[in-house]
Motif scaffolding. Structure first.
Motif, mmCIF file in Angstrom:
data_model
loop_
_atom_site.group_PDB
_atom_site.id
_atom_site.type_symbol
_atom_site.label_atom_id
_atom_site.label_comp_id
_atom_site.label_asym_id
_atom_site.label_seq_id
_atom_site.Cartn_x
_atom_site.Cartn_y
_atom_site.Cartn_z
ATOM 1 N N GLY A 9 28.057 33.566 31.824
ATOM 2 C CA GLY A 9 28.486 32.779 32.978
ATOM 3 C C GLY A 9 29.954 32.455 33.042
ATOM 4 O O GLY A 9 30.392 31.780 33.979
ATOM 5 N N ALA A 10 30.750 32.911 32.091
ATOM 6 C CA ALA A 10 32.191 32.634 32.122
ATOM 7 C C ALA A 10 32.887 33.593 33.081
ATOM 8 O O ALA A 10 32.439 34.711 33.317
ATOM 9 N N CYS A 11 33.993 33.129 33.622
ATOM 10 C CA CYS A 11 34.870 33.978 34.436
ATOM 11 C C CYS A 11 35.988 34.476 33.526
ATOM 12 O O CYS A 11 36.783 33.683 33.021
ATOM 13 N N VAL A 12 36.024 35.782 33.299
ATOM 14 C CA VAL A 12 37.029 36.388 32.430
ATOM 15 C C VAL A 12 38.055 37.083 33.309
ATOM 16 O O VAL A 12 37.701 37.980 34.091
ATOM 17 N N VAL A 13 39.313 36.667 33.206
ATOM 18 C CA VAL A 13 40.393 37.251 34.007
ATOM 19 C C VAL A 13 41.343 37.984 33.067
ATOM 20 O O VAL A 13 42.005 37.360 32.227
ATOM 21 N N LEU A 14 41.394 39.304 33.172
ATOM 22 C CA LEU A 14 42.334 40.121 32.404
ATOM 23 C C LEU A 14 43.558 40.360 33.283
ATOM 24 O O LEU A 14 43.451 41.024 34.317
ATOM 25 N N VAL A 15 44.682 39.847 32.883
ATOM 26 C CA VAL A 15 45.936 40.060 33.602
ATOM 27 C C VAL A 15 46.642 41.211 32.906
ATOM 28 O O VAL A 15 47.089 41.073 31.760
ATOM 29 N N THR A 16 46.737 42.362 33.555
ATOM 30 C CA THR A 16 47.192 43.560 32.859
ATOM 31 C C THR A 16 47.904 44.520 33.785
ATOM 32 O O THR A 16 47.707 44.496 35.006
ATOM 33 N N SER A 17 48.727 45.367 33.192
ATOM 34 C CA SER A 17 49.337 46.486 33.908
ATOM 35 C C SER A 17 48.712 47.806 33.483
ATOM 36 O O SER A 17 49.181 48.866 33.895
ATOM 37 N N SER A 18 47.676 47.756 32.671
ATOM 38 C CA SER A 18 47.029 48.954 32.143
ATOM 39 C C SER A 18 45.788 49.289 32.961
ATOM 40 O O SER A 18 44.802 48.541 32.941
ATOM 41 N N THR A 19 45.818 50.418 33.654
ATOM 42 C CA THR A 19 44.623 50.850 34.373
ATOM 43 C C THR A 19 43.500 51.204 33.405
ATOM 44 O O THR A 19 42.323 51.049 33.732
ATOM 45 N N VAL A 20 43.858 51.662 32.202
ATOM 46 C CA VAL A 20 42.842 51.999 31.194
ATOM 47 C C VAL A 20 42.039 50.758 30.821
ATOM 48 O O VAL A 20 40.803 50.775 30.801
ATOM 49 N N ASP A 21 42.726 49.656 30.511
ATOM 50 C CA ASP A 21 42.035 48.422 30.136
ATOM 51 C C ASP A 21 41.214 47.879 31.293
ATOM 52 O O ASP A 21 40.087 47.393 31.100
ATOM 53 N N ALA A 22 41.772 47.941 32.506
ATOM 54 C CA ALA A 22 41.059 47.416 33.667
ATOM 55 C C ALA A 22 39.767 48.192 33.915
ATOM 56 O O ALA A 22 38.699 47.602 34.119
ATOM 57 N N ILE A 23 39.850 49.519 33.889
ATOM 58 C CA ILE A 23 38.680 50.345 34.193
ATOM 59 C C ILE A 23 37.630 50.245 33.101
ATOM 60 O O ILE A 23 36.419 50.242 33.374
ATOM 61 N N SER A 24 38.064 50.133 31.845
ATOM 62 C CA SER A 24 37.114 50.158 30.734
ATOM 63 C C SER A 24 36.293 48.886 30.616
ATOM 64 O O SER A 24 35.226 48.900 29.984
ATOM 65 N N LEU A 25 36.736 47.793 31.211
ATOM 66 C CA LEU A 25 36.083 46.506 30.951
ATOM 67 C C LEU A 25 35.690 45.731 32.200
ATOM 68 O O LEU A 25 34.693 45.013 32.191
ATOM 69 N N ALA A 26 36.428 45.840 33.279
ATOM 70 C CA ALA A 26 36.259 44.931 34.409
ATOM 71 C C ALA A 26 35.078 45.301 35.298
ATOM 72 O O ALA A 26 34.738 46.471 35.467
ATOM 73 N N ASP A 27 34.457 44.279 35.878
ATOM 74 C CA ASP A 27 33.467 44.469 36.929
ATOM 75 C C ASP A 27 34.158 44.664 38.280
ATOM 76 O O ASP A 27 33.661 45.391 39.135
ATOM 77 N N ARG A 28 35.276 43.997 38.468
ATOM 78 C CA ARG A 28 36.070 44.107 39.681
ATOM 79 C C ARG A 28 37.545 44.193 39.292
ATOM 80 O O ARG A 28 37.988 43.520 38.361
ATOM 81 N N ILE A 29 38.301 45.024 40.010
ATOM 82 C CA ILE A 29 39.732 45.170 39.783
ATOM 83 C C ILE A 29 40.452 44.682 41.032
ATOM 84 O O ILE A 29 40.238 45.212 42.124
ATOM 85 N N HIS A 30 41.297 43.674 40.866
ATOM 86 C CA HIS A 30 42.055 43.091 41.973
ATOM 87 C C HIS A 30 43.511 43.544 41.825
ATOM 88 O O HIS A 30 44.164 43.204 40.833
ATOM 89 N N VAL A 31 44.012 44.298 42.786
ATOM 90 C CA VAL A 31 45.375 44.817 42.718
ATOM 91 C C VAL A 31 46.321 43.759 43.298
ATOM 92 O O VAL A 31 46.247 43.429 44.484
#
Length: 429
Positions: free
Chosen positions: A189-211
Motif C-alpha cells: 500500500g505504499a506509494c513509491v516514487v523513483l525520481v530518475t533519469s534512467s529509462t532502464v530503472d524506470a522500465i524495470s520497476l515502475a507500474d507507471r512512468i511519468h515524464v
C-alpha cells in the motif's frame, strides 16, 4: 486509509530547488498537479526539468512557492508524524551527525521512534551492515547513500518513499534486494516514487512512468515503457502495439562460416520482421543485427528458427530501452499534439486531456510553455545516446527488393529534438 485512496496529491505546485551553484535553482515545477496512489511510480527527467524540486516538496523538506502538497491528506512540511512515515533518499547524502555510522543510524531511528538496537538489522538486507563500524566522515559518497537508502527502506508502515536515483552512486552489492523491497512495500500500500533519469530503472520497476518536462508532467505511460519513445499515433491502426527494436549479437566463427549475413538473408521474408540492418564485425568476433518488429515474441521466435536453419551461432538477443534523447523527442511531439487539439483561446490547463495511446490515469498537465518542435518529424529510432553507429548493410537478400524497401521506409530521426541532458554518474540497475 482506503487502498484506493490517493497517497500523494499535488495541486498547482510551483517550486524551485537549490541544487545549482551557490544554492541557485537548477530546475523547478511550473504549476504541477499530480495524483499518485499506491504502487511504484517513476518520475523520469533531469534536474533541469524539476526532478529535485519535486523530491524536496514530496519529502517535506521544502515548502512550495505556490500550490499544495499532501501526503495521506496532510502537508508533510507541517506534519512531523507524516514525515516519520516517508522514506527519503536525497540526491546528496544527509546523514545525521554522529562519530560513527552506527551512531548516525541510531539518531535517525530515535527520530522516527524506532529502537536503536535495530541498526544492524536495518542495514543487513542490503549487505551494508559492515559500514556501521566506520567513522561517518570516512564514508564515500556512494557508501553514505547506501546507508541512507537502508534507512529509507526501513521506515515502519511507510506512506511514501521518495528516492532520487536509488540505483546510481549507491554502494550496495546487488540492486536486486532493493527492487524486491520496493515491490513489497508497494504491494503493501505504499506509494513509491523513483525520481530518475534512467529509462532502464524506470522500465524495470515502475507500474507507471511519468515524464517530467520543464516543470510539468507531460505524459504518463505504462511501466513497460513500450510507448516512451513513440510519437502520437505512431503505431498503425492494425498493429495493436508500437514497433519494437531487437538487437541480435551473432558470433562470427570464421570468414566462410554462416554469420550475420546468412541470418539477415534468412529473415528477409519472415512475416514477423518488418525491417532491419546489420553491422559486420571481423572474423572470430561478433556482428550486430538490428531488427524492427510489431511483436517482440514472434520476432524472437523467427530469429531462433532462422539461426537454427542456417547454423548461425547467437550470443544474445536483447530489446534495448529507449534513451532519454528518444523520450524527450517523443515528448515534444506529444506536447505539440496536445496544443493542436486545444481550441483557439482556450486556457493551457485544457491540455491535460489524455494523450494518444496513453493510459487513463490520475495525472494532469498544468502548463505548456515549451516551444513546439519545428515540424512533424518522428522521434529518432537510435537506441542510445552514444555516437551514431555506421549505416550498416540493409537486411536484404538478392532478389528481395520488397524487404529493402521496408527498411527504407523507416522514419528519420527528429531534428531539433529537446536536449538530452541526464543526471551525473549512473551505475545501472
Amino acid at each position: 486509509m482506503s487502498p484506493d485512496a490517493p497517497v500523494v496529491v499535488l495541486e498547482g505546485v510551483r517550486a524551485r530547488d537549490g541544487a545549482g551553484e551557490k544554492g541557485r535553482p537548477r530546475g523547478g515545477l511550473s504549476g504541477l498537479s499530480l495524483v499518485l496512489g499506491p504502487g511504484v511510480h517513476a518520475v523520469l527527467g533531469a534536474p533541469e526539468d524539476g526532478t529535485l524540486a519535486l523530491a524536496e516538496v514530496l519529502a517535506g523538506r521544502a515548502a512550495p512557492l505556490a500550490g499544495r502538497v499532501l501526503v495521506a491528506g496532510r502537508d508533510p512540511r507541517r506534519s512531523a508524524a507524516t514525515r516519520a512515515q516517508i522514506g527519503v533518499l536525497a540526491a546528496t547524502p544527509e546523514l545525521p551527525d554522529g562519530a560513527s555510522v552506527a551512531s548516525c543510524v541510531s539518531v535517525a531511528l530515535r527520530a522516527r521512534g524506532a529502537p536503536a538496537i535495530g541498526a544492524a538489522a536495518l542495514l543487513e538486507p542490503l549487505g551494508v551492515a559492515p559500514l556501521l563500524a566506520r567513522r561517518a566522515a570516512s564514508l564515500s559518497f556512494s557508501e553514505a547513500r547506501a546507508v541512507e537508502l537502508s534507512l529509507a527502506l526501513g521506515v515502519p508502515r511507510p506512506l511514501l518513499l521518495c528516492l532520487v536515483e536509488p540505483f546510481a552512486d549507491v554502494a550496495v552489492p546487488s540492486p536486486e534486494p532493493v527492487r524486491e523491497r520496493l515491490r513489497a512495500l508497494a504491494a503493501a500500500g505504499a506509494c513509491v516514487v523513483l525520481v530518475t533519469s534512467s529509462t532502464v530503472d524506470a522500465i524495470s520497476l515502475a507500474d507507471r512512468i511519468h515524464v517530467l518536462d520543464r516543470g510539468v508532467i507531460a505524459r504518463t505511460e505504462p511501466g513497460a515503457g513500450e510507448r516512451l519513445a513513440a510519437a502520437p499515433g505512431a503505431a498503425p491502426p492494425d498493429a495493436g502495439r508500437p514497433e519494437v527494436e531487437i538487437h541480435v549479437l551473432v558470433h562470427e566463427r570464421a570468414p566462410d562460416a554462416p554469420g550475420a549475413r546468412a541470418l539477415a538473408a534468412a529473415l528477409a521474408c519472415a512475416p514477423a520482421v518488418r525491417a532491419g540492418a546489420w553491422e559486420q564485425g571481423p572474423a572470430e568476433a561478433s556482428s550486430t543485427l538490428r531488427i524492427r518488429a510489431a511483436d517482440r515474441d514472434a520476432a524472437a521466435l523467427a530469429i531462433l528458427d532462422a539461426a537454427a536453419r542456417e547454423d548461425v551461432t547467437l550470443i544474445a538477443i536483447s530489446s534495448p530501452p529507449p534513451s532519454m534523447h528518444d523520450v524527450r523527442a517523443a515528448t515534444a511531439l506529444h506536447l505539440a499534439a496536445v496544443r493542436s487539439r486545444r481550441p483557439f483561446g482556450a486556457p493551457a490547463i485544457e491540455g491535460a486531456a489524455p494523450l494518444p495511446g496513453a493510459p487513463q490515469g490520475p495525472f494532469a498537465v498544468a502548463a505548456f510553455d515549451a516551444p513546439a518542435p519545428p515540424g512533424p518529424a518522428a522521434p529518432p529510432s537510435r537506441p542510445s545516446d552514444g555516437p551514431p553507429t555506421p549505416a550498416g548493410e540493409p537486411l536484404s537478400a538478392p532478389g528481395d527488393a520488397a524487404f529493402g524497401g521496408r527498411i527504407g521506409a523507416n522514419p528519420p530521426g527528429a531534428d531539433g529534438s529537446p536536449r538530452a541532458t541526464e543526471t551525473g554518474r549512473h551505475d545501472g540497475g
